[in-house]
Design a protein around this motif. Structure first.
Motif, PDB file in Angstrom:
ATOM      1  N   ASN A  70       0.813  -1.212   0.000  1.00 31.98           N
ATOM      2  CA  ASN A  70       0.000   0.000   0.000  1.00 31.98           C
ATOM      3  C   ASN A  70       0.846   1.261   0.000  1.00 31.98           C
ATOM      4  O   ASN A  70       2.014   1.242   0.354  1.00 31.98           O
ATOM      5  CB  ASN A  70      -1.037  -0.004   1.135  1.00 31.98           C
ATOM      6  CG  ASN A  70      -0.418   0.044   2.497  1.00 31.98           C
ATOM      7  OD1 ASN A  70       0.383   0.918   2.779  1.00 31.98           O
ATOM      8  ND2 ASN A  70      -0.788  -0.887   3.343  1.00 31.98           N
ATOM      9  N   TRP A  71       0.212   2.324  -0.421  1.00 26.86           N
ATOM     10  CA  TRP A  71       0.816   3.636  -0.583  1.00 26.86           C
ATOM     11  C   TRP A  71      -0.103   4.643   0.088  1.00 26.86           C
ATOM     12  O   TRP A  71      -1.316   4.625  -0.118  1.00 26.86           O
ATOM     13  CB  TRP A  71       0.905   3.949  -2.081  1.00 26.86           C
ATOM     14  CG  TRP A  71       1.178   5.374  -2.417  1.00 26.86           C
ATOM     15  CD1 TRP A  71       0.273   6.380  -2.563  1.00 26.86           C
ATOM     16  CD2 TRP A  71       2.447   5.951  -2.675  1.00 26.86           C
ATOM     17  NE1 TRP A  71       0.900   7.537  -2.883  1.00 26.86           N
ATOM     18  CE2 TRP A  71       2.242   7.302  -2.965  1.00 26.86           C
ATOM     19  CE3 TRP A  71       3.733   5.443  -2.695  1.00 26.86           C
ATOM     20  CZ2 TRP A  71       3.281   8.169  -3.271  1.00 26.86           C
ATOM     21  CZ3 TRP A  71       4.769   6.302  -3.002  1.00 26.86           C
ATOM     22  CH2 TRP A  71       4.543   7.637  -3.287  1.00 26.86           C
ATOM     23  N   LYS A  82      -4.630   7.065  -0.893  1.00 26.16           N
ATOM     24  CA  LYS A  82      -4.290   5.737  -0.382  1.00 26.16           C
ATOM     25  C   LYS A  82      -4.546   4.752  -1.511  1.00 26.16           C
ATOM     26  O   LYS A  82      -5.661   4.685  -2.036  1.00 26.16           O
ATOM     27  CB  LYS A  82      -5.132   5.382   0.831  1.00 26.16           C
ATOM     28  CG  LYS A  82      -4.731   4.062   1.454  1.00 26.16           C
ATOM     29  CD  LYS A  82      -5.469   3.808   2.745  1.00 26.16           C
ATOM     30  CE  LYS A  82      -4.955   2.550   3.391  1.00 26.16           C
ATOM     31  NZ  LYS A  82      -5.585   2.327   4.688  1.00 26.16           N
ATOM     32  N   GLU A  84      -3.486   0.676  -3.211  1.00 26.01           N
ATOM     33  CA  GLU A  84      -3.020  -0.674  -2.894  1.00 26.01           C
ATOM     34  C   GLU A  84      -2.610  -1.403  -4.164  1.00 26.01           C
ATOM     35  O   GLU A  84      -3.015  -1.036  -5.263  1.00 26.01           O
ATOM     36  CB  GLU A  84      -4.119  -1.448  -2.171  1.00 26.01           C
ATOM     37  CG  GLU A  84      -4.464  -0.847  -0.824  1.00 26.01           C
ATOM     38  CD  GLU A  84      -5.516  -1.625  -0.073  1.00 26.01           C
ATOM     39  OE1 GLU A  84      -6.162  -2.512  -0.661  1.00 26.01           O
ATOM     40  OE2 GLU A  84      -5.681  -1.350   1.130  1.00 26.01           O
ATOM     41  N   ALA A  88      -0.414   1.130  -6.161  1.00 20.68           N
ATOM     42  CA  ALA A  88       0.588   1.630  -5.220  1.00 20.68           C
ATOM     43  C   ALA A  88       1.979   1.582  -5.841  1.00 20.68           C
ATOM     44  O   ALA A  88       2.770   2.523  -5.695  1.00 20.68           O
ATOM     45  CB  ALA A  88       0.545   0.824  -3.929  1.00 20.68           C
TER      46      ALA A  88
END
Length: 103
Positions: A70-71, A82, A84, A88
């Motif tokens: 995730n980011w 956000k 994933e 990400a």
């Protein structure tokens, strides 16, 4: 089939961990505050958490482990983005290119 996919994912995680370590070193040499914390034993890193301060209270965090990728991007402590999985990883690539062009 599932065992093969699990092994491919483990390899992806290991590749990402090595890339995050290299990115951290590169950013630090450019004067950017960046850290990379590793999870797992010294032989088989099963994950990492990468954090970088891009300036102007703009922070990014990228985590990779055996349970996901995730980011999170934030500014002034407020979460902006956000992502994933593949999204990400693509965002990490975008930021990496932007920071390297800046340096």
């Amino acid at each position: 089939m599932f065992l093969r996919l699990a092994e491919q994912y483990r390899t992806l995680v290991q590749d990402l961990v090595m890339s995050l370590q290299a990115l951290t070193n590169s950013l630090q040499s450019q004067g950017v505050t960046a850290t990379c914390y590793l999870c797992g034993d010294t032989q088989n890193h099963q994950g990492a958490s990468f954090v970088a301060d891009l300036g102007d209270a703009h922070m990014v965090r990228f985590r990779v482990s055996d349970v996901g990728i995730n980011w999170v991007e934030s500014r002034d402590g407020c979460e902006l983005v956000k992502l994933e999985g593949a999204d990400a990883i693509q965002e990490l690539q975008r930021i990496t290119v932007a920071v390297q062009q800046r340096g």
